[in-house]
Design an enzyme around this catalytic site. Sequence first.
Site, mmCIF file in Angstrom:
data_model
loop_
_atom_site.group_PDB
_atom_site.id
_atom_site.type_symbol
_atom_site.label_atom_id
_atom_site.label_comp_id
_atom_site.label_asym_id
_atom_site.label_seq_id
_atom_site.Cartn_x
_atom_site.Cartn_y
_atom_site.Cartn_z
ATOM 1 C CE LYS A 53 14.038 50.067 47.425
ATOM 2 N NZ LYS A 53 15.319 48.746 47.354
ATOM 3 C CD GLN A 97 18.557 50.197 48.444
ATOM 4 O OE1 GLN A 97 17.697 49.593 48.731
ATOM 5 N NE2 GLN A 97 18.983 50.793 47.622
ATOM 6 C CG ASP A 120 15.762 43.953 46.875
ATOM 7 O OD1 ASP A 120 15.463 44.074 46.266
ATOM 8 O OD2 ASP A 120 16.859 43.867 47.462
HETATM 9 N N1 GUN Z 1 19.778 49.165 44.503
HETATM 10 C C1 GUN Z 1 19.121 50.357 43.395
HETATM 11 N N2 GUN Z 1 18.779 48.674 43.413
HETATM 12 C C2 GUN Z 1 18.229 48.385 44.602
HETATM 13 C C3 GUN Z 1 17.004 47.446 44.689
HETATM 14 O O1 GUN Z 1 16.346 46.498 43.911
HETATM 15 N N3 GUN Z 1 17.342 46.442 45.666
HETATM 16 C C4 GUN Z 1 17.760 46.368 46.772
HETATM 17 N N4 GUN Z 1 18.777 45.750 47.740
HETATM 18 N N5 GUN Z 1 18.895 47.562 46.148
HETATM 19 C C5 GUN Z 1 18.755 48.217 45.102
#
Ligand code: GUN
Length: 281
Positions: A53, A97, A120
Amino acid sequence: MFKIIDGKKLAHEMRMDIKKKIEEYKSESGKEIGLAVVLVGEDPASQVYVRNKIRACEEVGIKSFAYYLDKDTAQSRVEELIRSLSVDNKINGILVQLPLPSQLDAKRILELIPFSKDVDGFSAENIGKLAMNEPCLVACTPNGVMKMLESENIGISGKSAVVIGRSNIVGKPMAMLLTNANATVTLCHSKTKNLKEICAGADIIVAALGKAKFVTEDMVKEGAVVIDVGMDRDENGKLCGDVDFENVKAKCSYITPVPGGVGPMTITMLMYNTYLSATRS
Ligand code: GUN
């Protein structure tokens, strides 16, 4: 003949487009765009996701602010951080996350993210707006799936679509997006009866249940579109999806691979959401 939808290529093209839009925004407004990424603990998969990211931010011209917190961090410390990011003008998006370590109350932490910074698309506000087909920040993975379908001009209106898996992050928003696009949607899950028969009648299947090679040839109608959101390991520990690709592909009109399918689109849509939250506020 089936066609493989190349998520890596589409993600790259979209990132180039987002980068251009961001450059224009920055030169017109004189402002930067900032994304805060919060990682608590040392989960190896989460570390890889967070690294990717941050790399994507660099690629498109978003300033990333990474917060790495110890796995034993107290709830109050995480809440304090989210509160300060919420009112920080440099921060347009906040991403925590998941999963969080078990001592933390993830729901309470996520609820502190203002919906305008919820890149998100997990908040009740954004999910509610999506349900009502109103403009909002849409969860990245299902939104990426929609872009993949659009990129191939795959018609959705009037089609029968089956989503396997009812997670808040993928399955439910995916079913809402397909509904908003006028598909007739069946959302299947672990308690669904006749899952095979339901899938076998579908024009579009989105597999998002997290079970290696779950979707097999007998579950797929001739000419169906099959989208694989899974990130699993097969019996030899090799990365694979929820769809038994080799077994299923010949029956499909379109199919996505794992890796190189939906995965690269998720982070691209995160970049897009961060751009949207900067330019809409
Ligand atoms: N953990 C697995 N997929 C995601 C996601 O799309 N966003 C976040 N914040 N955590 C995750």
